[in-house]
Design an enzyme around this catalytic site. Structure first.
Site, PDB file in Angstrom:
ATOM      1  CE1 TYR A  64      57.449  10.295  27.149  1.00 35.69           C
ATOM      2  CE2 TYR A  64      56.311   8.706  28.524  1.00 35.69           C
ATOM      3  CZ  TYR A  64      56.314   9.571  27.460  1.00 35.69           C
ATOM      4  OH  TYR A  64      55.172   9.714  26.698  1.00 35.69           O
ATOM      5  CB  SER A 169      52.389   7.897  19.860  1.00 32.35           C
ATOM      6  OG  SER A 169      52.104   9.027  20.654  1.00 32.35           O
ATOM      7  CG  ASN A 170      52.180  12.224  18.896  1.00 33.49           C
ATOM      8  OD1 ASN A 170      51.325  12.883  19.480  1.00 33.49           O
ATOM      9  ND2 ASN A 170      53.206  11.668  19.538  1.00 33.49           N
ATOM     10  CB  SER A 219      48.584  16.863  26.998  1.00 34.82           C
ATOM     11  OG  SER A 219      48.794  18.118  27.597  1.00 34.82           O
ATOM     12  CG  LEU A 221      43.751  17.509  33.145  1.00 38.58           C
ATOM     13  CD1 LEU A 221      44.228  17.332  34.582  1.00 38.58           C
ATOM     14  CD2 LEU A 221      42.262  17.864  33.117  1.00 38.58           C
ATOM     15  N   GLY A 223      48.264  19.997  29.708  1.00 39.98           N
ATOM     16  CA  GLY A 223      49.527  20.209  30.405  1.00 39.98           C
ATOM     17  C   GLY A 223      49.387  21.116  31.617  1.00 39.98           C
ATOM     18  NE  ARG A 225      48.830  24.568  27.277  1.00 42.85           N
ATOM     19  CZ  ARG A 225      47.916  24.613  26.310  1.00 42.85           C
ATOM     20  NH1 ARG A 225      47.281  25.750  26.044  1.00 42.85           N
ATOM     21  NH2 ARG A 225      47.625  23.537  25.599  1.00 42.85           N
ATOM     22  CG  LEU A 226      41.977  22.781  30.604  1.00 42.29           C
ATOM     23  CD1 LEU A 226      41.358  21.401  30.733  1.00 42.29           C
ATOM     24  CD2 LEU A 226      40.921  23.795  30.167  1.00 42.29           C
ATOM     25  N   GLY A 274      51.854  12.011  39.979  1.00 46.93           N
ATOM     26  CA  GLY A 274      52.277  11.021  40.957  1.00 46.93           C
ATOM     27  C   GLY A 274      51.404  11.018  42.194  1.00 46.93           C
TER      28      GLY A 274
END
Length: 308
Positions: A64, A169-170, A219, A221, A223, A225-226, A274
């Site tokens: 990250y 993850s994934n 994600s 939301l 990212g 886009r909602l 944040g």
């Protein structure tokens, strides 16, 4: 009437599996911390505000911020060491990025060898200024991953006291179950939102519920886009969620987080912000229950067709 959040919000905690790791139901995602432009003091204050809301779990990955976020978080823990005992630290490994911080990397690729898992975990400990990780995840499935080798690496890290719990993850349902047969896994962190429904229908969540293991959700939301996407389907979905939120007098995002957390597999969504006030909106979702008909209204709008 505008939505008003309670002033005494406290995020509940859940065990990811019976007798296993406990995390806060909402997890603070640190992916974008390098973009927040916070001083060390501001990072300390942000962490304290999360902890005061009961959001005690913080999600990291070695990559990250181009391999910078764990160090930024670690600076805050170095400045206020007592915070470490109030939190759970999650990190991930297994992806090698091309980065000035990793000049030896010549191609972006996956690496789930025991040597890389061990070296990555030890580097995360150094960067985070801690002596143990509460949870370490394999970040992505690796076509060359050897389940036995991964399980052995995990076992050695646990025996050394460097990592307390492990997950992925994934991963697909089959991949999760294959590794889980070799070493107990705490979770599978996957993408899910009203804009990305795959885990609901590809057996990922069904498999987790069957094993009584709670997934983590990144994600939630979409990212962002909602809030911003202008395609007709998303605009209609946004209107449906807004109508429910207005009727219930809660924030838009609270409805989304509640919708996710209402699934019987007990998903633990990550935030990506944040701003403590935005995290509070997510925490409110843990105390919000949607009517079954409203839950399905959101699903219908998300899929663009009726339940058949």
């Amino acid at each position: 009437m505008a939505a008003i959040l309670p002033t005494d919000l406290t995020c509940p905690r859940i065990a990811t599996r019976a007798g296993g790791l406990e995390l806060s139901r909402v997890v603070a995602g640190m992916w974008r911390m390098a973009e927040w432009g916070m001083s060390v003091e501001q990072r300390v204050a942000f962490i304290e505000q999360c902890l005061d809301m009961g959001v005690t779990s913080f999600d990291h990955a070695d990559i990250y911020g181009g391999y910078s976020v764990e160090g930024l978080f670690g600076e805050a823990l170095r400045a206020r060491p007592a915070l470490r005992e109030r939190m759970q630290l999650v990190s991930k490994c297994g992806i090698k990025l091309i980065s000035p911080k990793r000049p030896q990397h010549t191609i972006q690729h996956y690496d789930t060898t025991a040597a890389h898992i061990t070296a990555s975990a030890e580097e995360s400990l150094r960067q985070l200024h801690t002596d143990r990780l509460d949870l370490l995840l394999i970040h992505r499935p690796d076509p060359l991953m050897d389940f036995d080798e991964i399980a052995e690496a995990f076992s050695r890290l646990r025996k050394a006291g460097k990592v307390l719990h492990f997950g992925v993850s994934n991963f697909s349902r089959h991949q999760f179950e294959s590794l889980n047969r070799r070493i107990e896994l705490a979770t599978n962190q996957v993408e899910f939102s009203p804009l990305h429904l795959a885990p609901m229908f590809d057996e990922t969540f069904d498999g987790m519920q069957d094993l009584r293991v709670a997934p983590m959700v990144w994600s939630p939301l979409g990212g962002g886009r909602l809030f911003t996407a202008l395609d007709p389907n998303t605009e209609n979905l946004r209107l449906v969620i807004k109508e429910i939120a207005d009727r219930m007098k809660v924030p838009f995002a609270t409805v989304v987080f509640a919708w996710i957390m209402q699934l019987p597999s007990r998903p633990m969504p990550l935030t990506g912000t944040g701003r403590p006030e935005a995290i509070a909106v997510a925490v409110a979702g843990a105390a919000t229950t949607l009517a079954r008909s409203d839950w399905f209204r959101i699903l219908r709008a998300a899929r663009g067709h009726e339940v058949a």
